[in-house]
Enzyme design. Sequence first.
Site: not given
Length: 284
Positions: A136, A149
């Site tokens: 990501s 995350y």
Amino acid sequence: MTDSKVWLITGAGRGMGVDVAQAALAAGNRVVATARDAANVTAAIGEHDDLLAVSLDITDTDSIDAAAKAAIDRFGRIDVLVNNAGNFQAGYFEEMSPEQFRAQMETNFFGPLNVTRAVLPVMRRQRSGHIVTITSTAGIVSGGFGSAYGASKFALEGWMESLREEVAQFGIRVTAVEPGFFRTELLVEGSSTLWPALSIDDYADTAATIDGWKSMNGKQSGDPAKLAASLVKVVELAEAPARWVAGADAVQAVKHKGQTLIDQANAHLDLSTALDHDDDADVD
């Protein structure tokens, strides 16, 4: 049409994994598309002569081993592994329970490690293969409300950097993919996003922040079908990139982070570079 390869894709029952599987098939490849329930793969992609739908839970090593065996039994090899499955544990660090933080690492970090550990022996025997892990932009640039995350994605980035050097000797290529915001199901309530379990008065804006994240669903700028088609082209490149930054927003964020790191390295050179032993000094 390129030479047909065998792709194994995790998280292919919904979201970006479906687009990647469809793009790989459209390019003439054979695809092992996996999800916790193989029926979800068939429902999302349909039937195809070159498609094998397999149940796979990336936190269950027995199911991973079974899926890898099914891929070999059907197609005889695995050429491309796409570690795509994952979820988003949102929230401020203090408002996440220890169990939530560990679960995020278990899924987003140890999950891809589990799958790769099962596939690497196959690729080593072949002396060829390509490991692609979807990390990501948050694996390069983390921020508030994304502690768990970001930690899981930063961990993937470090692992992939090392893995790339370790397996190059076997003809195995390694690429990390850093998408920006794409219109997937990541932010769909009850789908791939989890919210904090704890509540602390000092973080009074938590509810508003959650509403802000929810409001982004369906409005992200990136088209996952275009990312998938471009990913097929990246895999076909003669020289596999260590990183492929996906999306104009991601490119801008990564460039800014790169400059920020340079600025931070240069900020206190007098304190940073005068730390070596003075070997010429007299020792009493």
